[in-house]
Design a protein around this motif. Structure first.
Motif, PDB file in Angstrom:
ATOM      1  N   SER A 114       0.874  -1.188   0.119  1.00  0.00           N
ATOM      2  CA  SER A 114       0.026   0.038  -0.063  1.00  0.00           C
ATOM      3  C   SER A 114       0.804   1.225  -0.097  1.00  0.00           C
ATOM      4  O   SER A 114       0.508   2.317  -0.661  1.00  0.00           O
ATOM      5  CB  SER A 114      -0.986  -0.003   1.239  1.00  0.00           C
ATOM      6  OG  SER A 114      -2.014  -0.889   0.948  1.00  0.00           O
ATOM      7  N   LEU A 150      -6.136   5.435   1.769  1.00  0.00           N
ATOM      8  CA  LEU A 150      -5.942   4.232   0.953  1.00  0.00           C
ATOM      9  C   LEU A 150      -5.087   3.322   1.810  1.00  0.00           C
ATOM     10  O   LEU A 150      -5.112   1.970   1.387  1.00  0.00           O
ATOM     11  CB  LEU A 150      -5.280   4.859  -0.245  1.00  0.00           C
ATOM     12  CG  LEU A 150      -6.076   5.473  -1.444  1.00  0.00           C
ATOM     13  CD1 LEU A 150      -5.167   5.987  -2.418  1.00  0.00           C
ATOM     14  CD2 LEU A 150      -7.073   4.434  -2.115  1.00  0.00           C
ATOM     15  N   GLU A 184      -8.641   0.376 -10.681  1.00  0.00           N
ATOM     16  CA  GLU A 184      -8.397  -0.571  -9.771  1.00  0.00           C
ATOM     17  C   GLU A 184      -9.575  -1.222  -9.456  1.00  0.00           C
ATOM     18  O   GLU A 184      -9.484  -2.295  -8.293  1.00  0.00           O
ATOM     19  CB  GLU A 184      -7.596  -0.204  -8.559  1.00  0.00           C
ATOM     20  CG  GLU A 184      -6.367   0.370  -8.841  1.00  0.00           C
ATOM     21  CD  GLU A 184      -5.203  -0.636  -9.340  1.00  0.00           C
ATOM     22  OE1 GLU A 184      -5.384  -1.846  -8.897  1.00  0.00           O
ATOM     23  OE2 GLU A 184      -4.080  -0.222  -9.638  1.00  0.00           O
TER      24      GLU A 184
HETATM   25  P1  ADP Z   1      -6.054  -7.263  -4.275  1.00  0.00           P
HETATM   26  O1  ADP Z   1      -6.197  -8.723  -3.969  1.00  0.00           O
HETATM   27  O2  ADP Z   1      -6.792  -6.549  -2.947  1.00  0.00           O
HETATM   28  O3  ADP Z   1      -6.661  -6.793  -5.450  1.00  0.00           O
HETATM   29  P2  ADP Z   1      -3.306  -7.315  -4.792  1.00  0.00           P
HETATM   30  O4  ADP Z   1      -2.234  -7.631  -3.878  1.00  0.00           O
HETATM   31  O5  ADP Z   1      -3.583  -8.696  -5.500  1.00  0.00           O
HETATM   32  O6  ADP Z   1      -4.517  -7.002  -4.053  1.00  0.00           O
HETATM   33  O7  ADP Z   1      -3.168  -6.138  -5.752  1.00  0.00           O
HETATM   34  C1  ADP Z   1      -2.412  -5.086  -5.146  1.00  0.00           C
HETATM   35  C2  ADP Z   1      -2.596  -4.177  -6.408  1.00  0.00           C
HETATM   36  O8  ADP Z   1      -3.844  -3.573  -6.250  1.00  0.00           O
HETATM   37  C3  ADP Z   1      -1.589  -3.194  -6.160  1.00  0.00           C
HETATM   38  O9  ADP Z   1      -0.458  -3.476  -7.355  1.00  0.00           O
HETATM   39  C4  ADP Z   1      -1.891  -1.770  -6.740  1.00  0.00           C
HETATM   40  O10 ADP Z   1      -2.039  -1.561  -8.228  1.00  0.00           O
HETATM   41  C5  ADP Z   1      -3.512  -2.200  -6.281  1.00  0.00           C
HETATM   42  N1  ADP Z   1      -4.174  -1.372  -5.278  1.00  0.00           N
HETATM   43  C6  ADP Z   1      -5.299  -0.600  -5.205  1.00  0.00           C
HETATM   44  N2  ADP Z   1      -5.501  -0.041  -3.951  1.00  0.00           N
HETATM   45  C7  ADP Z   1      -4.580  -0.495  -3.298  1.00  0.00           C
HETATM   46  C8  ADP Z   1      -4.237  -0.053  -1.891  1.00  0.00           C
HETATM   47  N3  ADP Z   1      -5.081   0.516  -1.105  1.00  0.00           N
HETATM   48  N4  ADP Z   1      -3.285  -0.876  -1.387  1.00  0.00           N
HETATM   49  C9  ADP Z   1      -2.426  -1.586  -2.094  1.00  0.00           C
HETATM   50  N5  ADP Z   1      -2.508  -1.849  -3.508  1.00  0.00           N
HETATM   51  C10 ADP Z   1      -3.627  -1.354  -3.884  1.00  0.00           C
END
Ligand code: ADP
Ligand code: ADP
Length: 226
Positions: A114, A150, A184
């Protein structure tokens, strides 16, 4: 089922009725806008959803009535509120303020992800990691407030007037960030007096006036209505 649903919500401050019969829905992945003039009840609505206000009617997040849970539990469950006054820690650095957003998360690896995500989203924060929040411009503080929200890895982000009082170049940066968050798949409830900004980002909008929803529709419908 909508992730967020308000049905016939009334909220009063003594004799002032700030919300009357407000119904609104937000589906997962949507950006929904609420526009309206000063005093329309926008902040009252967000405060009520966040569990800070007594209301009658129904407000559910993920199917749970928010009055039957706690504000802290809602945040843990992914409903995160970026308030208008930003609530930063003025003597903490950028990095420390961001850390506060992650204080209830236990997976250090995910928290680091994050941090990387937020610093990539807002290069201005990246350049100022060790600077105290109080020394930053209003626009940078707004970015920091957003970044901190975030850091708790929200599913639904509620934004109260994120462009209020900001310079056009900063509003462009915030616009770009919102577009990436939308890509996202984040769900966003965007409250704004700045209808141009809200119409640019929200797929659907509601117009709130004197506590009542006066109009709702897609951005295209509302633009034509102007
Ligand atoms: P999820 O399974 O929640 O989608 P992932 O670890 O698979 O998490 O994906 C992380 C990706 O999500 C990061 O590379 C980033 O681009 C995006 N992202 C969006 N919001 C956040 C956030 N608050 N913290 C971390 N990553 C985030
Ligand atoms: P907005 O966010 O759209 O500017 P608010 O939700 O702040 O509107 O305010 C809605 C109405 O409720 C206004 O008439 C405002 O004066 C009133 N109000 C807001 N907060 C309070 C309060 N703490 N005590 C009494 N009246 C309030």
């Amino acid at each position: 089922m909508p992730v967020l649903q308000l049905e016939d919500v009334d909220v009063s401050y003594g004799k002032t009725q700030a919300l009357r019969n407000v119904s609104l829905e937000v589906e997962e992945g949507e950006i929904v806008g609420v526009i309206g003039p000063n005093g329309a009840g926008k902040t009252t609505m967000l405060d009520s959803i966040a569990g800070y206000k007594e209301y009658s009617g129904s407000i559910t997040y993920d199917g749970t009535e928010v009055s039957e849970t706690s504000s802290g539990k809602l945040v843990n469950d992914g409903l995160v509120y970026c308030t208008e006054d930003r609530d930063l820690f003025p003597y903490f650095t950028v990095h420390e303020n961001l850390q506060m957003g992650a204080q209830f998360r236990s997976d250090d690896g995910a928290v680091q992800e994050s941090f990387d995500f937020v610093y990539d989203l807002f290069p201005r924060l990246d350049e100022r990691r060790d600077q105290e929040a109080q020394t930053m411009s209003g626009g940078e503080q707004q970015m920091l407030a957003l970044g901190r929200a975030l850091m708790s890895d929200p599913d639904v982000l509620m934004l109260d007037e994120p462009t209020l009082g900001l310079a056009p170049v900063i509003i462009d940066d915030i616009s770009e960030a919102l577009e990436r968050l939308q890509d996202e798949g984040l769900t966003i409830l965007l409250v704004e007096q700045n209808s141009t900004f809200a119409l640019r980002h929200a797929e659907r909008l509601y117009l709130l006036e004197q506590g009542s929803i006066e109009l709702s529709g897609t951005a295209d419908e509302l633009r034509d209505d102007d």
